[in-house]
Write an enzyme that holds these catalytic residues in place. Structure first.
Site, PDB file in Angstrom:
ATOM      1  N   PRO A 133      31.166  32.450  47.251  1.00  0.00           N
ATOM      2  CA  PRO A 133      31.955  32.472  48.485  1.00  0.00           C
ATOM      3  C   PRO A 133      32.338  33.885  48.919  1.00  0.00           C
ATOM      4  CG  PRO A 133      33.316  31.770  46.629  1.00  0.00           C
ATOM      5  CD  PRO A 133      31.903  31.839  46.126  1.00  0.00           C
TER       6      PRO A 133
ATOM      7  N   ASP B 236      35.688  32.017  50.548  1.00  0.00           N
ATOM      8  CA  ASP B 236      36.796  32.136  49.623  1.00  0.00           C
ATOM      9  C   ASP B 236      38.061  32.250  50.459  1.00  0.00           C
ATOM     10  OD1 ASP B 236      37.766  32.136  47.157  1.00  0.00           O
ATOM     11  OD2 ASP B 236      36.991  34.081  46.556  1.00  0.00           O
TER      12      ASP B 236
ATOM     13  N   TRP C 261      39.744  33.265  40.628  1.00  0.00           N
ATOM     14  CA  TRP C 261      38.437  32.974  40.016  1.00  0.00           C
ATOM     15  C   TRP C 261      38.341  31.545  39.524  1.00  0.00           C
ATOM     16  CZ3 TRP C 261      35.044  35.772  41.965  1.00  0.00           C
ATOM     17  CH2 TRP C 261      35.399  37.055  42.428  1.00  0.00           C
TER      18      TRP C 261
ATOM     19  N   GLN D 123      29.940  40.906  39.725  1.00  0.00           N
ATOM     20  CA  GLN D 123      30.306  39.504  39.590  1.00  0.00           C
ATOM     21  C   GLN D 123      29.993  38.943  38.208  1.00  0.00           C
ATOM     22  OE1 GLN D 123      32.142  37.884  41.652  1.00  0.00           O
ATOM     23  NE2 GLN D 123      32.099  39.350  43.331  1.00  0.00           N
TER      24      GLN D 123
ATOM     25  N   TRP E 162      32.640  36.087  39.147  1.00  0.00           N
ATOM     26  CA  TRP E 162      32.182  34.748  39.539  1.00  0.00           C
ATOM     27  C   TRP E 162      31.185  34.138  38.548  1.00  0.00           C
ATOM     28  CZ3 TRP E 162      27.789  32.786  42.802  1.00  0.00           C
ATOM     29  CH2 TRP E 162      28.003  31.460  43.183  1.00  0.00           C
TER      30      TRP E 162
ATOM     31  N   LYS F 247      29.630  56.885  48.044  1.00  0.00           N
ATOM     32  CA  LYS F 247      30.325  55.611  48.227  1.00  0.00           C
ATOM     33  C   LYS F 247      30.980  55.578  49.595  1.00  0.00           C
ATOM     34  CE  LYS F 247      31.702  54.269  43.551  1.00  0.00           C
ATOM     35  NZ  LYS F 247      31.266  52.894  43.421  1.00  0.00           N
TER      36      LYS F 247
ATOM     37  N   LYS G 119      37.220  54.060  53.139  1.00  0.00           N
ATOM     38  CA  LYS G 119      38.026  54.193  54.348  1.00  0.00           C
ATOM     39  C   LYS G 119      38.552  55.612  54.484  1.00  0.00           C
ATOM     40  CE  LYS G 119      39.373  49.506  55.348  1.00  0.00           C
ATOM     41  NZ  LYS G 119      39.796  48.498  54.373  1.00  0.00           N
TER      42      LYS G 119
END
Ligand SMILES: [Zn+2]
Ligand SMILES: [Zn+2]
Length: 931
Positions: free
Chosen positions: A49, A88, A518, A553, A557, A590, A593
């Protein structure tokens, strides 16, 4: 019939938008989704998700592209699929965004706002962004069953987790225990080990060397060191490691004890070695004379975790302020001080620190130590320090009761299950094994508001009831009728439901905590596959043939799904795990912001288009990071999309001139021209390897194979066959097959060109995305020819080079070339290709172990005349083009000179009626044939 002309410079973004509109108007996605509904073959993909919290970013587009590519591939191969997308929708990350938007800074703000309002705001936010993300994904060309997406905040999903938690409780794995957890003082909740792993940052802090005064030994001190001065007020023990050498140092009027290597490093030279064990159990005085420290017994203990490489070889231990300190304190049954409230503020009993924020007391602590003459020195230190993975606040450690799922019993089962899975690439499987080795008990509660309501009812009689379903809640609730009226099973509504303790009959409230996110995602292989309602459906689709997410993940997940699946069924929930790396900026840095080097998804898709973005992502090895930006997208357009566009444009212009074509009757087995045999062979070789690459989830190899074929097609086949008029059916066949091959990667341009090719007038059922995957016909793959053609091209390239070195342009015919090679080419058609490509009358191969090419550069008058003739024809063609003449317009040529022996050829090649002398070269339309 003729093909519709295409512009020479396509606007990909516009082309994509009109294609998307056509798909949507004709509900193409639905035709695509249900194409294989009755198929025996199934391919089960479970979508991880996406957090429906913000618009999607370009980094999301990477995974979503790959998911779409593999599902399209399987669809074209006739596999039935579910195409379910997931969102999610609850937990801390949603809360944090809602808080940000509302300008909240603490839990108090939320409570003032009202829990009901807050939950409704969270629900509204995920509703809004799940819609936005669906639209953004559609613009990417993703075909999913959007109306059937799953949402982790759904009642079904939450109740499935209840079922799981009850199972865990029945197995005896659910425990509540005190632990010093990593704690976010802003979110006011503990963080689990796997969440925390994401949040480390390098911080520069001030560490302090300080003296602890030994009891009953005037002027003798233990020199200790800490990087977290705020924890000193909660000190209980000092730890040394007797495996190392310790010394007694004379420093001014005092005696200090510390490790020998530390004394050397600190420049303390006036020392003598001591028996380290003699320090054990020595008692020392409290640093602080505060109520909290009253009656605490302080002493020196031994701990094998102490390493004198850092600090002094003496570690200050505050068991209420750190996980390892806590474990040691528990073992020694020592006192534990928990000095902070949930927001990181010192509690009453801590003297001048009371009421202050833990991360702001360093200077106060140093001043205090100085005033007591206990400060040895301070020193800046840069170390990895945990920050909240969601809100980035610097963490603290707090002693709290938390709920855990015990991991010891399940660990070997998880490790065993991991071995049954194919990991792409293999190292992710090892990463999972390492994670399973290091995983601690799973902390599943969060002291928050909007998330899974943990169904734990703790009675004061000691009985713990874990509710496993809505039916159970109805049975045990004191007012079952209220259960039916719940707007959702979220807080605050669910908190009103009390149950009757099955042991003592008292009414019991739910614990206020919510669950780790999770849990929400881990249950998906059960909740979305009707595990509890329809076992045969679940058996059909479980386990997943493929899951595909970012590498991180593994411990998130992929781990949580594995945990659920092994707990409930003893089996892994997936057969293939495909992982991909991150998206970086054009320089490989990378995106962040603060650096402002990110590109918003909507801007990127508008400016570069979806196909270039998708191709760019597919080209990179999935597990590696990919550099992303407009320049790289332009490169993709030049290297792939424009070559495809121009090759195809050449084909239709060419085919429109020859009207004998009957593409549907074309049989590739019938090819006799060696170039035709070769390009068909290369095409089938390409189908074969792209199919096998996609079977192995290697999009990067598939795309480079496709790109190599396209290069062969455009720079060799089409270029060498410009003048032929008998190959448009073959090219139609090649392009038709090629479009099916690239459709999963670049769904827009493949559709656009395919519609042009089949001259379909846009009937949806003729979409490229409803066409079957091409099957390689091995009988058409000519290995010898596939090897020889590159050799032919190499020879030509060398000859071109030698011509250039001798200043002999290509239009000047030469008499002969002798090619010495261990593997001479004997096929006369291939030799003819070299002859024509290099403009040489005779090409002679000589078998010779040494390679060499001897070019005869002697020019006879005849060769010179032929060169002049070719030059002149070329100049006249340029003039014809400049004057906008049609191929059939007859002209008169005026020229200063021309080779007489080629006059006939000149006239016929240039469609001229006559040639006469004049001062300069010019042409005009012949009056005789003017109408
Ligand atoms: Zn936080
Ligand atoms: Zn009870």
């Amino acid at each position: 019939m003729s093909y519709q002309e295409l512009p020479d410079n396509p606007d990909f973004s516009q082309l994509e938008k009109s294609t998307l509109e056509w798909w949507q108007k004709n509900d193409l996605v639905s035709l695509y989704l249900h194409q294989n509904d009755s198929s025996e073959k199934i391919f089960s993909f479970i979508d991880g998700p996406i957090t429906a919290n913000n618009p999607m970013g370009v980094h999301h587009a990477r995974g979503r592209t790959l998911k779409d590519v593999f599902q399209r591939f399987k669809n074209a191969q006739g596999y039935a699929q579910r195409f379910q997308n997931g969102f999610d929708c609850q937990g801390l990350w949603v809360e944090v965004e809602v808080e940000k938007e509302a300008g909240f800074n603490s839990k108090k703000d939320i409570l003032n706002y009202g829990l009901e309002n807050f939950t409704n705001a969270c629900l509204a936010r995920v509703d809004k962004f799940s819609k936005i993300q669906s639209e953004q994904s559609q613009r990417l060309g993703m075909f999913m069953d959007w109306d059937n997406s799953y949402y982790t905040n759904s009642q079904t999903n939450n109740l499935y987790i209840w079922h799981f938690l009850k199972t865990v409780h029945q197995k005896g794995w659910l425990i509540k225990k005190k632990s010093a957890t990593t704690w976010c003082p802003r979110c006011e909740t503990g963080l689990s080990q796997h969440e925390q792993a994401d949040g480390y940052q390098m911080d520069t802090d001030t560490s302090v060397y300080l003296k602890f005064k030994l009891k009953n030994r005037p002027d003798e001190y233990i020199l200790a060191w800490t990087t977290t001065p705020w924890t000193l007020s909660a000190n209980v023990l000092l730890a040394i490691n007797t495996d190392f050498e310790y010394v007694k140092v004379k420093n001014e009027d005092q005696i200090l004890y510390l490790a020998k290597v530390a004394a050397d490093r600190l420049g303390l030279t006036d020392y003598e070695s001591i028996n380290a064990s003699s320090l054990l159990n020595l008692e020392y005085e409290s640093l602080y004379n505060i109520p909290a420290q009253t009656d605490i017994k302080h002493y020196v203990t031994n701990w094998d975790q102490v390493n004198p490489i850092e600090g002094t070889g003496v570690v200050h231990i505050a068991p209420g302020c750190g996980q390892e300190d806590f474990e040691l304190g528990k073992k020694l049954q020592s006192d534990m001080l928990a000095p902070l409230d949930p927001s990181g503020i010192f509690l009453p009993g801590y003297g001048e620190l009371t009421g202050l924020y833990a991360h702001k007391v360093n200077d106060l602590v140093f001043e205090y130590l100085k005033s007591k003459n206990l400060l040895f020195k301070t020193e800046a230190i840069t170390h990895r320090y945990p920050h909240c993975w969601r809100c980035k606040t610097k963490c603290l450690f707090r002693l709290e009761d938390s709920w855990f799922i015990k991991s010891d019993e399940i660990r070997p089962l998880l490790k065993e299950a991991t071995k049954k899975v194919s990991w792409h690439p293999k190292f992710t499987g090892r990463r999972m094994q390492n994670w399973l080795d290091s995983m601690e008990d799973w902390m599943i509660n969060r002291k928050r508001f909007y998330g899974l309501a943990l169904p734990f009812y703790e009675c004061s009689c000691g009985e713990l009831t874990v509710i496993g379903s809505k039916e159970e809640l109805l049975q045990q609730a004191i007012h079952p009728e209220l259960v039916e009226k719940l707007p959702s099973f979220h807080r605050p509504w669910i908190d009103d439901i009390e149950i009757k303790c099955p042991k003592c009959g008292q009414s019991v409230k739910r614990i206020p905590d919510v669950g780790d996110v999770w849990l929400d995602a881990g249950v998906v292989p059960f909740s979305t596959l009707k595990y509890l309602e329809d076992k045969s459906y679940w058996q059909k689709w479980f386990p997943a043939d493929m899951v595909l997410e970012m590498t991180e993940q593994v411990r998130l997940w992929f781990y949580s799904m594995l945990f659920f699946s092994v707990t409930l069924e003893g089996e892994p929930p997936y057969k293939n795990v495909v992982t991909h790396g991150e998206v970086r900026d054009e320089k490989g840095e990378k995106m962040s912001k603060t650096k402002k080097n990110g590109i918003p998804y909507n801007d990127a898709i508008d400016k570069m288009g979806a196909d270039p973005m998708r191709w760019l992502y597919c080209q990179q090895k999935a597990f590696a990071s990919v550099n992303f930006g407009y320049n790289i997208a332009d490169q993709v357009k030049r290297d792939f999309l424009l070559i495809l566009w121009n090759s195809y444009r050449f084909f239709i212009q060419h085919a429109n001139l020859t009207d004998q074509s009957n593409p549907s009757a074309y049989n590739p087995q019938s090819a006799t021209n060696i170039m035709d045999i070769w390009i068909v062979s290369r095409l089938h070789q390409t189908i074969d390897s792209v199919t096998s690459d996609l079977d192995k989830y290697r999009s990067n190899r598939a795309t480079s194979t496709i790109q190599n074929f396209l290069s062969d097609l455009s720079t060799w086949y089409i270029r060498r066959n410009r003048d032929r008029s008998d190959n448009s059916d073959l090219l139609h066949y090649v392009f038709e097959t090629f479009f099916r091959l690239i459709a999963p990667f670049t769904p827009f341009i493949s559709e656009y060109l395919y519609q042009n090719l089949i001259q379909n007038n846009y009937q949806a059922n003729k979409s490229i995305h409803l066409q079957s995957w091409p099957i390689a016909d091995k009988s058409l793959i000519n290995e010898t020819l596939n090897q020889q053609m590159p050799q032919v091209r190499d020879f030509c390239q060398i000859i071109h080079g030698q011509r250039q070195a001798s200043a002999l342009k290509i239009r000047q015919p030469l008499a002969q070339v002798v090619i010495n090679t261990p593997n001479p080419i004997i096929d006369p058609q291939l030799i003819e290709i070299i002859r024509q490509e290099t403009n040489i009358k005779e090409v002679v191969f000589v078998k010779n172990p040494a390679n060499s090419i001897q070019l005869d550069t002697n020019l006879t008058p005849e060769l010179i005349a032929e060169g002049e003739y070719r030059d002149l024809v070329r100049s006249i063609q340029v003039l014809r083009k400049n004057q906008g003449l049609k191929l059939t317009d007859v002209i008169i040529i005026h020229s200063p000179s021309w080779p007489q022996i080629f006059e006939k050829e000149i006239l016929s090649k240039t469609v001229a009626s006559s040639i006469d002398k004049s001062a300069s070269l010019s042409i005009e339309l012949s009056v005789d044939v003017k109408k």
